[in-house]
Design an enzyme around this catalytic site. Structure first.
Site: not given
Length: 210
Positions: A45, A129, A41, A69
């Site tokens: 960011r 998640k 993953e 994200t």
């Protein structure tokens, strides 16, 4: 296609990776795959995250590539265009979830409350998640959700370490955990790929029954 239940079965640990320099992207992905963890993953960011995604997608086809994200519909589109094979968000809003459901990749929306779990479940998704796992209540909280909602499978992420991961993985409603410890920033910066491969091997072994 949207449900990511099968994604959660690829590895007991999904590495949550932030790469500052795209020149490191392929080596990080290969180091993880060499250690038996064939999923990543890659968080969005950094300004260069999409470039890293493209490089991994093009050069490391043996690893299942996800973008994490994801905060907005535009990010989701850009990540899929860059080669992401699944999407992960830290939380969900109706607009973001609705848009991700239109895309042709599995999605792993982030939840932290029972109400959020129910809202995502209403959209036909059973894989989620759980974030931030540690601050939100840890294994006891995840286990408690499993009593009224046993058919949802979670990937807890946030504040999880090699020491605490087994406490989550033994729960029937946890298929895997997300962890950033597999790719320490200093190991990436120093090109210590053997360290990352070793950490991946240890993480892969968490899924082996004694």
């Amino acid at each position: 296609m949207a449900d990511a239940t099968h994604i959660l079965r690829v590895s007991p640990v999904i590495p949550v990776v932030t790469i500052d320099d795209p020149r490191h992207a392929v080596r990080v992905a290969r180091a993880l795959a060499d250690g038996g963890v064939r999923i990543i993953e890659l968080t969005l960011r950094t300004d260069s995250a999409l470039e890293s995604l493209k490089l991994i997608a093009g050069e490391v086809p043996e690893i299942l590539l996800g973008a994490g994200t994801v905060l907005a519909p535009g990010q989701a589109d850009a990540a899929v265009d860059a080669g992401a094979q699944f999407l992960v968000s830290p939380g969900v809003t109706p607009a973001l979830l609705g848009h991700m459901l239109t895309l042709e990749v599995p999605i792993l929306p982030g939840v932290a409350t029972v109400g959020e779990v129910m809202a995502v479940l209403e959209q036909g998704l059973q894989a989620m998640k759980f974030f931030p796992a540690g601050p939100a209540g840890g294994p006891a909280y995840v286990a408690a959700i499993g009593a009224p909602i046993p058919h949802v499978q979670f990937c807890p992420t946030g504040g999880i370490s090699p020491a605490s991961a087994p406490d989550y993985l033994r729960l029937p409603n946890v298929s895997c955990v997300g962890g950033s410890w597999l790719t320490p920033r200093n190991a990436i910066e120093n090109g210590d790929w053997k360290l990352i491969t070793g950490l991946a091997q240890q993480a892969a072994a968490l899924g082996v029954s004694p």
